[in-house]
Scaffold this motif. Structure first.
Motif, PDB file in Angstrom:
ATOM      1  N   ILE A 222       0.886  -0.954   0.159  1.00  0.00           N
ATOM      2  CA  ILE A 222       0.023   0.191  -0.032  1.00  0.00           C
ATOM      3  C   ILE A 222       0.889   1.345  -0.072  1.00  0.00           C
ATOM      4  CG2 ILE A 222      -1.650   1.405   1.336  1.00  0.00           C
ATOM      5  CD1 ILE A 222      -2.822  -1.252   0.064  1.00  0.00           C
ATOM      6  N   ASP A 223       0.659   2.091  -1.093  1.00  0.00           N
ATOM      7  CA  ASP A 223       1.355   3.473  -1.142  1.00  0.00           C
ATOM      8  C   ASP A 223       0.534   4.583  -1.243  1.00  0.00           C
ATOM      9  OD1 ASP A 223       0.548   2.963  -3.587  1.00  0.00           O
ATOM     10  OD2 ASP A 223       2.543   2.747  -4.344  1.00  0.00           O
ATOM     11  N   GLY A 224      -0.610   4.559  -0.954  1.00  0.00           N
ATOM     12  CA  GLY A 224      -1.754   5.637  -0.859  1.00  0.00           C
ATOM     13  C   GLY A 224      -3.085   5.247  -0.492  1.00  0.00           C
ATOM     14  N   GLY A 225      -3.803   6.215   0.283  1.00  0.00           N
ATOM     15  CA  GLY A 225      -5.195   6.032   0.446  1.00  0.00           C
ATOM     16  C   GLY A 225      -5.943   7.040   1.034  1.00  0.00           C
ATOM     17  N   LYS A 226      -7.492   6.890   0.952  1.00  0.00           N
ATOM     18  CA  LYS A 226      -8.237   7.766   1.488  1.00  0.00           C
ATOM     19  C   LYS A 226      -9.510   6.867   1.747  1.00  0.00           C
ATOM     20  CE  LYS A 226     -10.265  12.113   1.704  1.00  0.00           C
ATOM     21  NZ  LYS A 226     -11.071  11.564   2.724  1.00  0.00           N
ATOM     22  N   THR A 227     -10.232   7.334   2.788  1.00  0.00           N
ATOM     23  CA  THR A 227     -11.616   6.779   3.002  1.00  0.00           C
ATOM     24  C   THR A 227     -12.460   7.899   3.355  1.00  0.00           C
ATOM     25  OG1 THR A 227     -11.358   6.539   5.207  1.00  0.00           O
ATOM     26  CG2 THR A 227     -10.582   4.646   4.142  1.00  0.00           C
ATOM     27  N   GLY A 228     -13.714   7.532   3.188  1.00  0.00           N
ATOM     28  CA  GLY A 228     -14.873   8.582   3.613  1.00  0.00           C
ATOM     29  C   GLY A 228     -16.313   7.877   3.401  1.00  0.00           C
ATOM     30  N   TYR A 229     -17.462   8.502   3.916  1.00  0.00           N
ATOM     31  CA  TYR A 229     -18.501   8.309   4.014  1.00  0.00           C
ATOM     32  C   TYR A 229     -19.506   9.209   4.171  1.00  0.00           C
ATOM     33  CZ  TYR A 229     -18.388   7.788   8.873  1.00  0.00           C
ATOM     34  OH  TYR A 229     -18.116   7.724  10.396  1.00  0.00           O
ATOM     35  N   ASN A 230     -20.725   9.144   3.701  1.00  0.00           N
ATOM     36  CA  ASN A 230     -22.048  10.272   3.922  1.00  0.00           C
ATOM     37  C   ASN A 230     -22.894   9.294   5.026  1.00  0.00           C
ATOM     38  OD1 ASN A 230     -21.497  11.338   1.226  1.00  0.00           O
ATOM     39  ND2 ASN A 230     -21.987  12.702   2.740  1.00  0.00           N
ATOM     40  N   GLU A 231     -22.840   7.845   4.753  1.00  0.00           N
ATOM     41  CA  GLU A 231     -23.770   7.106   5.622  1.00  0.00           C
ATOM     42  C   GLU A 231     -22.653   6.010   6.158  1.00  0.00           C
ATOM     43  OE1 GLU A 231     -27.380   5.888   3.958  1.00  0.00           O
ATOM     44  OE2 GLU A 231     -27.744   7.738   2.913  1.00  0.00           O
ATOM     45  N   VAL A 232     -22.862   5.541   7.403  1.00  0.00           N
ATOM     46  CA  VAL A 232     -21.894   4.543   7.777  1.00  0.00           C
ATOM     47  C   VAL A 232     -22.049   3.153   7.095  1.00  0.00           C
ATOM     48  CG1 VAL A 232     -21.427   3.011   9.786  1.00  0.00           C
ATOM     49  CG2 VAL A 232     -22.065   5.422  10.266  1.00  0.00           C
ATOM     50  N   GLU A 233     -22.927   2.847   6.498  1.00  0.00           N
ATOM     51  CA  GLU A 233     -23.204   1.462   5.803  1.00  0.00           C
ATOM     52  C   GLU A 233     -23.001   1.896   4.012  1.00  0.00           C
ATOM     53  OE1 GLU A 233     -23.403  -1.782   6.740  1.00  0.00           O
ATOM     54  OE2 GLU A 233     -22.877  -0.577   8.422  1.00  0.00           O
ATOM     55  N   ARG A 234     -22.428   2.740   3.930  1.00  0.00           N
ATOM     56  CA  ARG A 234     -22.244   3.193   2.396  1.00  0.00           C
ATOM     57  C   ARG A 234     -20.639   3.978   2.388  1.00  0.00           C
ATOM     58  NH1 ARG A 234     -26.006   3.439  -1.311  1.00  0.00           N
ATOM     59  NH2 ARG A 234     -28.096   3.006  -0.705  1.00  0.00           N
ATOM     60  N   GLN A 235     -19.564   3.007   2.701  1.00  0.00           N
ATOM     61  CA  GLN A 235     -18.324   3.490   2.736  1.00  0.00           C
ATOM     62  C   GLN A 235     -17.436   3.497   1.528  1.00  0.00           C
ATOM     63  OE1 GLN A 235     -16.431   3.871   5.782  1.00  0.00           O
ATOM     64  NE2 GLN A 235     -18.190   3.620   7.186  1.00  0.00           N
ATOM     65  N   THR A 236     -16.781   4.618   1.432  1.00  0.00           N
ATOM     66  CA  THR A 236     -15.742   4.668  -0.051  1.00  0.00           C
ATOM     67  C   THR A 236     -14.170   4.403   0.772  1.00  0.00           C
ATOM     68  OG1 THR A 236     -16.876   6.324  -0.816  1.00  0.00           O
ATOM     69  CG2 THR A 236     -14.765   6.115  -1.430  1.00  0.00           C
ATOM     70  N   ALA A 237     -13.625   3.416  -0.323  1.00  0.00           N
ATOM     71  CA  ALA A 237     -11.893   3.531   0.023  1.00  0.00           C
ATOM     72  C   ALA A 237     -11.303   3.459  -1.249  1.00  0.00           C
ATOM     73  CB  ALA A 237     -12.113   1.847   0.736  1.00  0.00           C
ATOM     74  N   ILE A 238     -10.354   4.482  -1.383  1.00  0.00           N
ATOM     75  CA  ILE A 238      -9.595   4.740  -2.346  1.00  0.00           C
ATOM     76  C   ILE A 238      -8.210   4.330  -1.961  1.00  0.00           C
ATOM     77  CG2 ILE A 238      -8.601   6.331  -4.100  1.00  0.00           C
ATOM     78  CD1 ILE A 238     -10.776   8.028  -3.254  1.00  0.00           C
ATOM     79  N   THR A 239      -7.501   3.295  -2.717  1.00  0.00           N
ATOM     80  CA  THR A 239      -6.193   2.745  -2.447  1.00  0.00           C
ATOM     81  C   THR A 239      -5.464   2.723  -3.653  1.00  0.00           C
ATOM     82  OG1 THR A 239      -7.479   1.455  -0.601  1.00  0.00           O
ATOM     83  CG2 THR A 239      -5.249   0.736  -0.973  1.00  0.00           C
TER      84      THR A 239
END
Length: 416
Positions: A222-239
């Motif tokens: 892993i050499d980069g990452g970002k996460t986020g969400y507006n609703e807890v059960e709708r998660q975003t992961a950029i890796t």
């Protein structure tokens, strides 16, 4: 018994022959992973080759897209001056959602604010950056959408810099991959995006903020990452992750909290287990030989050219060659003589400029060039002639002395 063994051997040989004749790869790409997220995409970072996708063009509300765009635009605004201070307004300090409780009137550097946006998704930091870049809220949103159009993010619309929910706001996994690839070309963004932790000072208190993407501590490469969400059960992961010269970008959108990292891991494993990056064309490899007049000319690539392909396949669908029209001598190795375009099976196009392996002149051209050079650099030419003349004189003097000494020895011997 012996006959049975012989039959099995014959069948095995026939199978090998069939494979060789039909070009069947023994390294078949493994079955695509099952992703629980609503949308996902896996791309190779350099050329953007799509290695896997699931509903990648579906429009969704993804707050991480806003944070990524806000951080990028702030860094583009200041260039190398990432220590530029930003004064926090009442509006920024009053931001809702994920915040770091920035002090009204406090001064924070662009660098520190961008770090907090990428690592912790701080909305007060994102608002402060937006006000610095755009001057006001709506002007910055216009800049965001202008940049999206510039990058050809055709299924994206921003209405705020923070990613707080707005039904008019949307993006896609595909567009987010485009944005990520472009953002990583900015060295400051790339450095911050790859950071696992950062010392943060706020209102006199020093603390450590860490990247919210947990794969930094659980997945090799892993050499980069970002996460986020507006609703807890709708998660975003950029890796992003790199292994064996292959760097991929995994994007999982609207995945359940318990499966977002499992989805990401499946995508990354799929990419590394089934694809590799290798040399498409080697530096100085002759790609085409042509003749200009009576002179043969080899056309080469001056650099190694890489591409990503499924293990066991060349992945090349077609090759298109276009030579420059009206090529005449002299042909210089610094001038493009044509283009070789490789079209991959995923329709990725890789254009390679072709250069002559060496300068090629006609006899007349060589003489004309010498005369032209002598006229253009008259002083140097005169100096060279003088130096050559002196050298000739010295050589002649040496020869004369040698002859004189030899003659003297012969005469002295004859007198004896």
């Amino acid at each position: 018994m012996a006959n049975r063994i012989l039959i099995k051997v014959q069948c095995f040989l026939v199978l090998i022959i069939i494979v060789l004749i039909n070009g069947i790869s023994v390294f078949a790409v493994s079955e695509a992973p099952e992703i629980k997220g609503v949308s996902a995409i896996l791309v190779e970072s350099k050329r953007g080759q799509v290695l896997f996708e699931k509903e990648s063009k579906s429009r969704l509300h993804i707050s991480s897209a806003n944070k990524m765009m806000t951080a990028l635009l702030a860094l583009e605004k200041v260039g190398s001056k990432i220590d530029t201070p930003v004064t926090i307004s009442k509006n920024a300090a009053a931001a809702q959602g994920s915040i770091l409780n920035l002090e009204v009137g406090g001064k924070y550097s662009i660098q520190d604010l961008v770090y907090t946006v990428i690592l912790t998704s701080a909305n007060d930091s994102a608002t402060a950056l937006a006000e610095y870049v755009g001057g006001d809220f709506q002007s910055f949103v216009n800049i965001m959408n202008d940049k999206a159009r510039e990058l050809k993010m055709t299924d994206t619309n921003f209405t705020n810099p923070t990613g707080l929910y707005d039904e008019a706001q949307y993006t896609t996994a595909y567009d987010l991959a485009v944005l990520t690839r472009f953002a990583l070309s900015n060295p400051y963004f790339e450095h911050m995006f790859s950071s696992q932790a950062k010392l943060w000072t706020n209102q006199g208190k020093v603390e450590v903020i860490t990247n919210s993407n947990n794969l930094f501590w659980s997945y090799n490469g892993i050499d980069g990452g970002k996460t986020g969400y507006n609703e807890v059960e709708r998660q975003t992961a950029i890796t992003t992750a790199t292994r064996d010269n292959l760097r991929v970008i995994s994007i999982v959108l609207d995945s359940p909290e318990k499966s977002v990292y499992d989805d990401s891991t499946k995508l990354l494993d799929y990419g590394f287990n089934n694809y590799k990056t290798g040399v498409l064309v080697k530096k100085d490899q002759t790609l085409k030989s042509i003749s200009v007049g009576d002179k043969p000319i080899d056309l080469i690539s001056p650099i190694d050219v890489y591409y990503t392909f499924p293990i066991g396949e060349d992945y090349i669908k077609a090759i298109d060659l276009k030579l420059k029209e009206g090529i005449e001598l002299p042909v210089l190795k610094t001038e493009v003589a044509g283009t070789m375009k490789y079209i991959l099976k995923d329709n990725t196009e890789i254009g390679i400029d072709l250069y002559p392996a060496a300068n090629v002149y006609s006899s007349v051209d060589m003489f004309s060039s010498m005369v032209k050079y002598m006229i253009e650099y008259r002083d140097i030419t005169i100096l060279l002639f003088i130096l050559v003349g002196i050298e000739v004189i010295l050589v002649l003097v040496k020869i004369f002395k040698g002859l004189k000494n030899a003659l003297t020895k012969v005469l002295s011997r004859s007198k004896i």
